[in-house]
Write an enzyme that holds these catalytic residues in place. Sequence first.
Site, PDB file in Angstrom:
ATOM      1  N   LEU A   1       0.829  -1.216   0.000  1.00 16.93           N
ATOM      2  CA  LEU A   1       0.000   0.000   0.000  1.00 16.93           C
ATOM      3  C   LEU A   1       0.858   1.260   0.000  1.00 16.93           C
ATOM      4  O   LEU A   1       0.331   2.369   0.108  1.00 16.93           O
ATOM      5  CB  LEU A   1      -0.917   0.010   1.230  1.00 16.93           C
TER       6      LEU A   1
ATOM      7  N   THR B   1      -5.824   1.123  -7.952  1.00 14.84           N
ATOM      8  CA  THR B   1      -6.994   1.999  -7.950  1.00 14.84           C
ATOM      9  C   THR B   1      -7.847   1.832  -9.210  1.00 14.84           C
ATOM     10  O   THR B   1      -7.350   1.365 -10.241  1.00 14.84           O
ATOM     11  CB  THR B   1      -6.492   3.465  -7.851  1.00 14.84           C
ATOM     12  N   ASP B   2      -9.101   2.277  -9.120  1.00 15.09           N
ATOM     13  CA  ASP B   2      -9.968   2.278 -10.309  1.00 15.09           C
ATOM     14  C   ASP B   2      -9.557   3.370 -11.301  1.00 15.09           C
ATOM     15  O   ASP B   2      -9.986   3.373 -12.447  1.00 15.09           O
ATOM     16  CB  ASP B   2     -11.448   2.453  -9.909  1.00 15.09           C
ATOM     17  N   GLU B   3      -8.707   4.305 -10.831  1.00 15.91           N
ATOM     18  CA  GLU B   3      -8.343   5.430 -11.705  1.00 15.91           C
ATOM     19  C   GLU B   3      -7.503   4.995 -12.904  1.00 15.91           C
ATOM     20  O   GLU B   3      -7.375   5.723 -13.875  1.00 15.91           O
ATOM     21  CB  GLU B   3      -7.609   6.510 -10.900  1.00 15.91           C
TER      22      GLU B   3
ATOM     23  N   LYS C   1       0.309   4.474 -11.033  1.00 14.24           N
ATOM     24  CA  LYS C   1      -0.306   3.255 -10.493  1.00 14.24           C
ATOM     25  C   LYS C   1      -0.488   2.209 -11.609  1.00 14.24           C
ATOM     26  O   LYS C   1      -0.245   1.027 -11.410  1.00 14.24           O
ATOM     27  CB  LYS C   1      -1.663   3.560  -9.844  1.00 14.24           C
TER      28      LYS C   1
HETATM   29  P1  NAD Z   1      -1.872   7.340   1.890  1.00 12.29           P
HETATM   30  O1  NAD Z   1      -1.193   8.429   1.137  1.00 12.29           O
HETATM   31  O2  NAD Z   1      -2.687   7.707   3.079  1.00 12.29           O
HETATM   32  O3  NAD Z   1      -0.823   6.254   2.355  1.00 12.29           O
HETATM   33  C1  NAD Z   1       0.280   5.843   1.584  1.00 12.29           C
HETATM   34  C2  NAD Z   1       1.425   5.532   2.532  1.00 12.29           C
HETATM   35  O4  NAD Z   1       2.550   5.087   1.778  1.00 12.29           O
HETATM   36  C3  NAD Z   1       1.908   6.754   3.323  1.00 12.29           C
HETATM   37  O5  NAD Z   1       1.937   6.483   4.709  1.00 12.29           O
HETATM   38  C4  NAD Z   1       3.298   7.048   2.783  1.00 12.29           C
HETATM   39  O6  NAD Z   1       4.175   7.588   3.773  1.00 12.29           O
HETATM   40  C5  NAD Z   1       3.748   5.659   2.322  1.00 12.29           C
HETATM   41  N1  NAD Z   1       4.757   5.723   1.261  1.00 12.29           N
HETATM   42  C6  NAD Z   1       4.751   6.484   0.135  1.00 12.29           C
HETATM   43  N2  NAD Z   1       5.847   6.241  -0.592  1.00 12.29           N
HETATM   44  C7  NAD Z   1       6.575   5.313   0.102  1.00 12.29           C
HETATM   45  C8  NAD Z   1       7.814   4.659  -0.142  1.00 12.29           C
HETATM   46  N3  NAD Z   1       8.529   4.938  -1.239  1.00 12.29           N
HETATM   47  N4  NAD Z   1       8.253   3.771   0.779  1.00 12.29           N
HETATM   48  C9  NAD Z   1       7.540   3.491   1.903  1.00 12.29           C
HETATM   49  N5  NAD Z   1       6.361   4.085   2.178  1.00 12.29           N
HETATM   50  C10 NAD Z   1       5.894   4.976   1.291  1.00 12.29           C
HETATM   51  O7  NAD Z   1      -2.758   6.569   0.818  1.00 12.29           O
HETATM   52  P2  NAD Z   1      -3.948   5.537   0.983  1.00 12.29           P
HETATM   53  O8  NAD Z   1      -5.197   6.233   0.673  1.00 12.29           O
HETATM   54  O9  NAD Z   1      -3.796   4.821   2.261  1.00 12.29           O
HETATM   55  O10 NAD Z   1      -3.643   4.545  -0.229  1.00 12.29           O
HETATM   56  C11 NAD Z   1      -2.910   3.348  -0.058  1.00 12.29           C
HETATM   57  C12 NAD Z   1      -2.875   2.574  -1.369  1.00 12.29           C
HETATM   58  O11 NAD Z   1      -4.216   2.293  -1.792  1.00 12.29           O
HETATM   59  C13 NAD Z   1      -2.224   3.328  -2.527  1.00 12.29           C
HETATM   60  O12 NAD Z   1      -1.507   2.423  -3.305  1.00 12.29           O
HETATM   61  C14 NAD Z   1      -3.398   3.858  -3.330  1.00 12.29           C
HETATM   62  O13 NAD Z   1      -3.066   4.003  -4.678  1.00 12.29           O
HETATM   63  C15 NAD Z   1      -4.414   2.756  -3.121  1.00 12.29           C
HETATM   64  N6  NAD Z   1      -5.813   3.187  -3.252  1.00 12.29           N
HETATM   65  C16 NAD Z   1      -6.285   4.222  -2.505  1.00 12.29           C
HETATM   66  C17 NAD Z   1      -7.621   4.603  -2.643  1.00 12.29           C
HETATM   67  C18 NAD Z   1      -8.209   5.735  -1.839  1.00 12.29           C
HETATM   68  O14 NAD Z   1      -9.325   6.163  -2.134  1.00 12.29           O
HETATM   69  N7  NAD Z   1      -7.553   6.237  -0.809  1.00 12.29           N
HETATM   70  C19 NAD Z   1      -8.454   3.926  -3.554  1.00 12.29           C
HETATM   71  C20 NAD Z   1      -7.926   2.852  -4.293  1.00 12.29           C
HETATM   72  C21 NAD Z   1      -6.599   2.495  -4.121  1.00 12.29           C
END
Ligand code: NAD
Length: 345
Positions: A85, A133-135, A161
């Site tokens: 994630l 993601t769906d994006e 992504k």
């Molecule tokens: P977020 O930004 O809250 O969390 C991402 C975390 O990853 C952060 O804590 C950040 O510090 C850490 N991170 C970033 N780069 C890093 C690296 N190089 N090494 C180690 N840690 C790193 O995001 P989120 O909303 O929790 O999303 C998590 C995942 O789910 C992502 O991959 C996102 O694409 C996917 N996602 C999110 C959503 C949404 O609506 N939030 C929907 C679908 C998919």
Amino acid sequence: MTNILITGSAGFIGFNLTKDLLSKKGYKIIGIDNFNDYYDVNLKKRRNKILKKFKNYKFFKIDINNDKKILKIFKRYKPNAIFNLAAETHVDRSIDGPESFIKSNILGVFKLLQAFRKFVERNKNSLLIHISTDEVYGDVLTGRSKEEDAYKPSSPYAASKASSDHLVYSYIRTFKIPAIITNCSNNYGPRQHPEKLIPKLIYNILNNKNLPIYGKGKNSREWIYVDDHCEALIKIFKKGKIGNFYNIGSNINVNNINLMKKLLKIIKTTYMIGDNVKIKFVSDRPGHDLRYAINSNKLKTKLNWKPKINLAFGLKKTFEWYYENQKYFLSLNKRDIVNRLGKKR
Ligand code: NAD
């Protein structure tokens, strides 16, 4: 004991997934996060502090680009599954500065895959679940995207992504790594950064500020409560088929203006606040997709999963949390909440 490694464990979904698993019996979680040092570090540290109270949680502040350290941790803890994630996630920030998205979401995933590939040479039973993601499907004006549909990302975030999904799939095909890719719709819930739409609206309502809405407010998204997403991921870990993609969503779309109205109505009727708050149209995000919508029937029929929390209930639950934890916003840099990002053309 089942050992699970979660990258991005201090992030919004990573935190919820970690907490969810730790509250079940028989899991040890190894969390990894780089805290993403350029903004919202405090928020991530606070989430991590909560997790550290669980005795079955071990945390390492590491970047997923550091494949040597990652491999060491893989070898030491021999995780049964790795949920990836870790990512840069805010679309507007990817417009203002795409480079960090390329570093974490593409190069980082490449490094993680390299480490995983080495690890599974001797640990054939481990599984990598890559969260996406769906994006990646881009604008879907009619119908709902299926797992086999082509990717057509519109923002640097979505493109990064999409690239990571392609890399993971290529490692499945070429190097036979045991991995699964998931594509989820928009998440919401407690402890999300207010750069994202729902907590931003809540912040504004609580502070009697107008609600900024991009363009004409017609952009439509499929919302899922974060706990539902986490439960789907756990189901996929237990029952998912290696080499598969799984869409995760609620199958229900709502456009931004109706989402705002729904939220305002809930708040006004239950809490009697927000009467003076107005919707304010602001210039649109460049490349803003009008609609994302996924078909998650595969997850429903093959793995017997469906979301439990409907939007009205989820919004109420979410608002309640922010209302009762207003100090949460004070721990964040106000600039990161109120400044408009991602206007560049
Ligand atoms: P977020 O930004 O809250 O969390 C991402 C975390 O990853 C952060 O804590 C950040 O510090 C850490 N991170 C970033 N780069 C890093 C690296 N190089 N090494 C180690 N840690 C790193 O995001 P989120 O909303 O929790 O999303 C998590 C995942 O789910 C992502 O991959 C996102 O694409 C996917 N996602 C999110 C959503 C949404 O609506 N939030 C929907 C679908 C998919």
